[in-house]
Design an enzyme around this catalytic site. Structure first.
Site, PDB file in Angstrom:
ATOM      1  N   ASP A 109      -2.956  -4.178   8.208  1.00 25.91           N
ATOM      2  CA  ASP A 109      -2.421  -3.114   7.526  1.00 25.91           C
ATOM      3  C   ASP A 109      -1.051  -3.406   6.963  1.00 25.91           C
ATOM      4  OD1 ASP A 109      -2.651   0.296   7.704  1.00 25.91           O
ATOM      5  OD2 ASP A 109      -0.476  -0.324   7.884  1.00 25.91           O
ATOM      6  N   LYS A 156      -1.349   0.800   1.145  1.00 24.75           N
ATOM      7  CA  LYS A 156      -0.738   2.181   0.789  1.00 24.75           C
ATOM      8  C   LYS A 156       0.225   2.281  -0.529  1.00 24.75           C
ATOM      9  CE  LYS A 156      -0.251   2.336   5.870  1.00 24.75           C
ATOM     10  NZ  LYS A 156       0.597   0.860   6.092  1.00 24.75           N
TER      11      LYS A 156
END
Ligand SMILES: NC(=O)c1ccc[n+]([C@@H]2O[C@H](COP(=O)([O-])OP(=O)(O)OC[C@H]3O[C@@H](n4cnc5c(N)ncnc54)[C@H](OP(=O)(O)O)[C@@H]3O)[C@@H](O)[C@H]2O)c1
Length: 283
Positions: free
Chosen positions: A49, A79
């Site tokens: 992540d 992201k």
């Protein structure tokens, strides 16, 4: 050393699967990230992540390339950073993300924060741009992060498209039940960020008592609590031995009583460690 890998995966609403346990890279400094992410892959993590805002995507990409692990064996999330919510910025910054990660296609891309007080409150256009990336075939799955129930309702009502995950702060001190329930109500998988309460939960007397009862590390007890709740987690550590510890949580179970005792630690809103998504507006 390569130890046993995480064995559990979660099916997402678009039919894809994500490893329930991954490795987080927030505050992994770029100078250390090639080595640190390399160690995480070597220890056995297969889900990373990262985020545009973490400034370590290029190093994550280098570590993945160095690992020699087949692309389809590693699940990668990034992201969209807060300053890139306009449609063309989404497209351009996503291209940069792919280039830095050295990937042709990203597994999961999230709107990092809804920023309801920025961009005239329009995060729906940003969500449409994320969907465009999926339609283009450069992104497998689109999701969101730090979305409160009203934010989820708005994007779903206005586009008819549901994010596959909502990545929200959640840990023993902050269960974040409203956002969690609203996600589940829409078949959105919950990713719990800061799963160890950034390490604070490891000193908790209740967690330590259960660690003694189970002959496990406090970190394993907390991570196992998340796993038994069904959430996706990616603890971050700069230390190889801690990475290995965090990975070894699929060979024991907490009892209902142990889960219930950890459940008592919820402090509601007072337990929140990060910003409130309704007011957070940093660009
Ligand atoms: N979407 C969002 O807005 C958002 C926000 C924050 C985080 N995240 C994601 O969630 C991931 C996890 O959250 P986080 O990094 O904030 O916090 P976390 O994983 O809950 O905690 C990390 C802290 O715990 C320590 N730690 C880790 N494993 C340990 C172990 N086995 N024993 C003792 N200490 C241990 C680490 O220290 P060392 O590193 O020194 O080992 C570090 O200080 C991030 O890395 C990021 O990928 C997302």
């Amino acid at each position: 050393m390569t130890s046993s890998r995480a064995t559990s995966s979660i099916k997402l609403s678009d039919g894809t699967s994500i490893p329930q346990l991954g490795f987080g890279t927030f505050q992994v400094p770029p100078a250390d990230a090639v080595e640190t992410v390399g160690a995480a892959l070597d220890v056995g993590f297969r889900h990373i992540d990262t985020a545009q805002g973490y400034k370590n995507e290029a190093e994550v990409g280098e570590a993945i390339a160095n690992s020699g692990i087949a692309r389809d064996e590693i699940y990668v999330t990034s992201k969209l950073t807060n300053s890139m919510h306009a449609r063309d910025d989404v497209m351009r910054s996503f291209d940069e993300t792919l280039a830095k990660l050295r990937l042709d296609k990203l597994d999961l891309f999230l709107i990092h924060w809804p920023l309801p007080t920025r961009y005239d409150g329009d995060f729906v256009s940003t969500w449409r741009a994320m969907l465009e990336l999926v339609e283009d075939g450069r992104l497998t799955s689109a999701g969101v992060s730090n979305f409160e129930p009203a934010h989820l309702t708005k994007i779903i009502d206005e586009t008819g498209a549901t994010p596959v995950v909502n990545q929200i702060e959640a840990h023993p001190y902050f269960h974040n039940n409203a956002a969690r329930q609203a996600s589940h109500d829409q078949a959105i998988a919950v990713e719990a960020w800061g799963p160890l309460a950034r390490g604070e939960a490891l000193d908790d007397p209740i967690v330590k008592a259960i660690a003694t009862e189970t002959d496990r590390a406090a970190s394993q007890v907390v991570l196992r609590w998340h796993v038994q709740r069904g959430d996706i987690i990616f603890p971050k550590s700069m230390h190889r031995e801690r990475m290995a510890e965090n990975l070894a949580i699929f060979d024991f179970e907490l009892s209902d009583d142990q889960i219930a005792r950890i459940d008592t630690l919820d402090r509601g809103e007072d337990g929140r460690q990060g910003p409130n998504p309704n007011t957070f507006d940093a660009l």
